[in-house]
Design a protein around this motif. Sequence first.
Motif: not given
Length: 94
Positions: A67, A83, A71
């Motif tokens: 993750r 997001s 990002k």
Amino acid sequence: MRKGPSLQNFILQIELLRAYRAAVRATRPLPDSHTRRETLDWLRSDIERLRGELDDEVIRSNLSTFRRNLKTFTPALGMSGLSGTGAKLIGQRR
């Protein structure tokens, strides 16, 4: 006798799949199909190596890393709409 996956392991595997699916959706805006294919292959390789993992801490750690990398990675390519978990992606379906 081999011990099967725990409920927590099952839940973490589902979270991995969710993260991967979100990443796949986030690559849709990439204009070059070759670049998109390479990106998807890279993302899949990260998830694929955890397929049979039964250690919850290993999965949790790798999920967090996946993750975090995603990002960092997505804004660099101009991919928007990713997001966090459960967020709706922005854009049209093709």
